[in-house]
Design a protein around this motif. Structure first.
Motif, mmCIF file in Angstrom:
data_model
loop_
_atom_site.group_PDB
_atom_site.id
_atom_site.type_symbol
_atom_site.label_atom_id
_atom_site.label_comp_id
_atom_site.label_asym_id
_atom_site.label_seq_id
_atom_site.Cartn_x
_atom_site.Cartn_y
_atom_site.Cartn_z
ATOM 1 N N PRO A 186 0.803 -1.241 0.000
ATOM 2 C CA PRO A 186 0.000 0.000 0.000
ATOM 3 C C PRO A 186 0.829 1.282 0.000
ATOM 4 N N ALA A 187 2.159 1.174 -0.177
ATOM 5 C CA ALA A 187 2.992 2.375 -0.141
ATOM 6 C C ALA A 187 2.592 3.312 -1.275
ATOM 7 N N PRO A 188 2.516 4.617 -1.017
ATOM 8 C CA PRO A 188 2.107 5.561 -2.065
ATOM 9 C C PRO A 188 3.239 5.846 -3.040
ATOM 10 N N GLU A 189 2.897 5.921 -4.324
ATOM 11 C CA GLU A 189 3.856 6.275 -5.378
ATOM 12 C C GLU A 189 3.041 6.799 -6.542
ATOM 13 N N TRP A 190 3.470 7.887 -7.193
ATOM 14 C CA TRP A 190 2.636 8.581 -8.154
ATOM 15 C C TRP A 190 2.216 7.704 -9.327
ATOM 16 N N GLY A 191 3.167 6.977 -9.906
ATOM 17 C CA GLY A 191 2.815 6.112 -11.028
ATOM 18 C C GLY A 191 1.857 5.008 -10.614
ATOM 19 N N ARG A 192 2.094 4.426 -9.449
ATOM 20 C CA ARG A 192 1.211 3.378 -8.935
ATOM 21 C C ARG A 192 -0.182 3.931 -8.651
ATOM 22 N N MET A 193 -0.256 5.148 -8.123
ATOM 23 C CA MET A 193 -1.557 5.772 -7.870
ATOM 24 C C MET A 193 -2.351 5.912 -9.169
ATOM 25 N N LEU A 194 -1.658 6.272 -10.227
ATOM 26 C CA LEU A 194 -2.324 6.455 -11.512
ATOM 27 C C LEU A 194 -2.918 5.143 -12.012
ATOM 28 N N SER A 195 -2.154 4.061 -11.935
ATOM 29 C CA SER A 195 -2.657 2.774 -12.425
ATOM 30 C C SER A 195 -3.745 2.213 -11.515
ATOM 31 N N GLU A 196 -3.627 2.420 -10.202
ATOM 32 C CA GLU A 196 -4.632 1.900 -9.273
ATOM 33 C C GLU A 196 -5.992 2.563 -9.474
ATOM 34 N N ASN A 197 -5.994 3.837 -9.847
ATOM 35 C CA ASN A 197 -7.254 4.577 -9.941
ATOM 36 C C ASN A 197 -7.841 4.615 -11.345
ATOM 37 N N MET A 198 -7.112 4.085 -12.344
ATOM 38 C CA MET A 198 -7.639 4.087 -13.711
ATOM 39 C C MET A 198 -8.985 3.361 -13.839
ATOM 40 N N PRO A 199 -9.209 2.233 -13.153
ATOM 41 C CA PRO A 199 -10.522 1.574 -13.288
ATOM 42 C C PRO A 199 -11.699 2.424 -12.799
ATOM 43 N N TYR A 200 -11.415 3.475 -12.031
ATOM 44 C CA TYR A 200 -12.482 4.306 -11.476
ATOM 45 C C TYR A 200 -12.522 5.698 -12.128
ATOM 46 N N ALA A 201 -11.934 5.801 -13.320
ATOM 47 C CA ALA A 201 -11.832 7.105 -13.982
ATOM 48 C C ALA A 201 -13.194 7.692 -14.316
ATOM 49 N N GLU A 202 -14.184 6.851 -14.627
ATOM 50 C CA GLU A 202 -15.500 7.373 -14.989
ATOM 51 C C GLU A 202 -16.232 7.928 -13.768
ATOM 52 N N ARG A 203 -16.131 7.237 -12.652
ATOM 53 C CA ARG A 203 -16.847 7.657 -11.453
ATOM 54 C C ARG A 203 -16.094 8.730 -10.682
ATOM 55 N N ALA A 204 -14.760 8.640 -10.665
ATOM 56 C CA ALA A 204 -13.948 9.570 -9.872
ATOM 57 C C ALA A 204 -12.739 10.015 -10.693
ATOM 58 N N PRO A 205 -12.943 10.886 -11.680
ATOM 59 C CA PRO A 205 -11.816 11.303 -12.526
ATOM 60 C C PRO A 205 -10.719 12.017 -11.756
#
Length: 570
Positions: free
Chosen positions: A521-540
């Motif tokens: 669960p460590a935060p990292e900018w690139g990882r954050m981008l890939s983790e949140n891509m599936p929710y781009a429609e609901r939470a851009p």
């Protein structure tokens, strides 16, 4: 032959490393095959020995390398450890997909480059030579990694607006977003290079004479383009090499069945035969592009390449305008403020009731799919990424100084032609995904520009008159090194290394985006981008927040470089 010999040796060394991947990996290949094919069978010594005998892993590393190389000569790429099927047909099909995507991306890049250079072409040789730039926007686009642009295009044009499909391959409209994501940064870079070279070509005597003689501007522009090609073709080769690395992230994001996505899936699954084939083909593709660019440049030069009848293009560098420095300082201050604000918050606190919450007073940038504060994760991720980038920058500086002083040109050019993503795939196959592996992968290739810079400065200082005078006066080697060579070489290379830290941070973020860097669960900018891509429609906002931070980092790198370069010309 003097050019090809050392580079062929270096290529064979890289191929040998790829061939020995089954022995370099930290996990037992037999155990990997057992888990992939026979999940229900216990890993007893007898079962593992049978798998080693079946796959030829019981013969030692030399036999593995010889068998793999012999298979390559026969056109046999081996069998997948996961599926047990031949690798060749699937990889060949993936190669066709990647070549199609790269071809269209290159066409996008060329069109964009010509569009950025068109004002200079229209101006022609009718005015005095001035510095004309493609603009700060083009510079920022050139600095953005493909995975970032791909994520933004998918979020905005595919998910939010619905103009193009976000996933898949096979229809013409599915090619648009991947080609734009790979072609726009490449075209912006090529456009800047072209816009830098054209004014000098149009200011040469032949262009002024042609203008005075009434030759149509279009013909003059065409000759000016041809005049700049010998210097631009090597850069175009490097741009194509960059496309091979960018294809890994873009193909993965858009579910394109090309070599890049196939290589990443194989690396994560420890399917080494498939990874070997994909990395080898991507490497050969990049080297072939570089060789073709060099041969094309020599063909365009003709006799001028031997008698130096064609002078080098020179363009006076003018001091950078004050707004660039102000913009760099302002952007750095804003980014630092956001990072410090995020560091004061908890990046791991989970609030299930606030999953994918919109930006608010409690969560200024919203929350992710687990209810974690995005601002907090941005701040702590920046600290992690920046510290790692500084450490990698120090290592690459040391390597660049040593290798550059030794003059290993072939090794430097080969490393410079390897995208960090390909190195990341190989390192992930050996050591597994993780922050240390990502740092090693970036360091393995990021030293090359510093080594080339060191080599050029070292040769320049050795030929300087003050060094010859010191030798005549009886100075020893230690004195020459301490008083003459190091002061002339080290400070410029150190400044160069500092300017490359943001680029190293972006490279680390790209590996994190692919799952090859920092693990959750460590935060990292690139990882954050890939983790949140599936929710781009609901939470851009969950996607656009790390994307904006990465874009700001790229813009800061460009503006800082321009400001430092401008000060050096004053």
């Amino acid at each position: 032959m003097r050019y090809l010999g050392p580079r062929l040796v270096t290529l064979l060394a890289v191929v040998a490393v790829i061939g020995l991947l089954p022995w370099l990996t930290r996990t037992d290949p037999a155990l990997t095959i057992l888990h992939a094919r026979y999940a229900d069978r216990p890993p007893t010594p007898a079962v593992l020995d049978a798998i080693r005998a079946e796959t030829g892993l019981d013969g030692g590393p030399l036999r593995v390398l010889v068998d793999w190389a012999g298979g390559l000569l026969r056109g046999d790429l081996g069998e997948s450890w996961v599926s047990g099927q031949p690798v060749g047909p699937d990889v060949t099909s993936a190669l066709g997909v990647s070549l199609t995507l790269m071809g269209v991306s290159l066409a996008v890049a060329l069109v964009l480059a010509l569009a950025l250079a068109s004002p200079t072409l229209r101006r022609g040789a009718r005015r005095e030579l001035t510095t004309t730039r493609a603009g700060a926007g083009a510079a920022v686009l050139a600095a953005l990694p493909e995975f970032l642009l791909a994520a933004v295009l998918a979020t905005v044009l595919a998910v939010q607006l619905g103009w193009f499909p976000a996933l898949g391959w096979g229809r013409a409209e599915q090619l648009v977003l991947p080609a734009l994501a790979m072609g726009i940064p490449a075209g912006a870079l090529l456009g800047r290079l072209l816009d830098d070279a054209l004014p000098a070509a149009l200011a040469e005597p032949w262009a002024r004479a042609a203008t005075a003689g009434g030759i149509p501007p279009r013909r003059i522009a065409a000759h000016a383009l041809r005049r700049t090609l010998p210097t631009l073709l090597p850069q175009l080769g490097l741009i194509v090499v960059g496309l091979t690395g960018g294809a890994v992230a873009v193909e993965t994001l858009y579910a394109v069945p090309g070599l890049g996505g196939t290589a990443l899936a194989a690396a994560l699954a420890q399917d080494l035969p498939v990874l070997q084939a994909c990395v080898l083909l991507l490497l050969l593709l990049g080297l072939a592009a570089g060789l073709a660019a060099r041969l094309g440049s020599l063909a365009l030069l003709g006799p001028a390449r031997s008698d130096r009848a064609l002078p080098a293009l020179t363009h006076p560098s003018l001091p950078v305008r004050r707004p660039v420095t102000v913009a760099a300082i302002t952007l750095a201050a804003l980014l630092a403020a956001a990072v410090v604000w995020g560091l004061l918050r908890d990046p791991l606190s989970v609030d299930a009731a606030a999953r994918l919450a919109a930006p608010s007073a409690a969560h200024p940038l919203g929350t992710d799919s687990l209810g974690r504060d995005i601002l907090a994760r941005l701040g702590h991720g920046a600290a992690r990424t920046v510290l790692t980038a500084l450490a990698v920058g120090a290592v690459t500086l040391l390597l660049g100084l040593i290798v550059g002083a030794l003059g290993a040109g072939a090794l430097t050019e080969t490393a410079n032609a390897l995208p960090a993503v390909l190195a990341g795939l190989v390192v992930a196959a050996i050591a597994g995904p993780g922050p240390l592996g990502a740092a090693v992968a970036v360091a393995a290739v990021a030293w090359a520009p510093l080594a080339a810079h060191t080599s050029a400065l070292y040769a320049q200082e050795k030929a300087a008159p003050h060094l010859a005078a010191a030798v005549v006066l009886g100075a020893g080697r230690a004195h020459l090194l301490r008083r003459h060579l190091l002061p002339g070489v080290v400070p410029p290379v150190v400044r160069h290394a500092v300017l490359r830290v943001p680029a190293i941070a972006l490279a680390l973020a790209s590996l994190g985006f692919l799952g090859l860097g920092t693990q959750p669960p460590a935060p990292e900018w690139g990882r954050m981008l890939s983790e949140n891509m599936p929710y781009a429609e609901r939470a851009p906002w969950a996607v656009l927040a790390p994307a904006a931070a990465l874009a700001a980092l790229g813009a800061l790198a460009v503006l800082t470089s321009a400001a430092v370069r401008g000060r050096s010309h004053r």
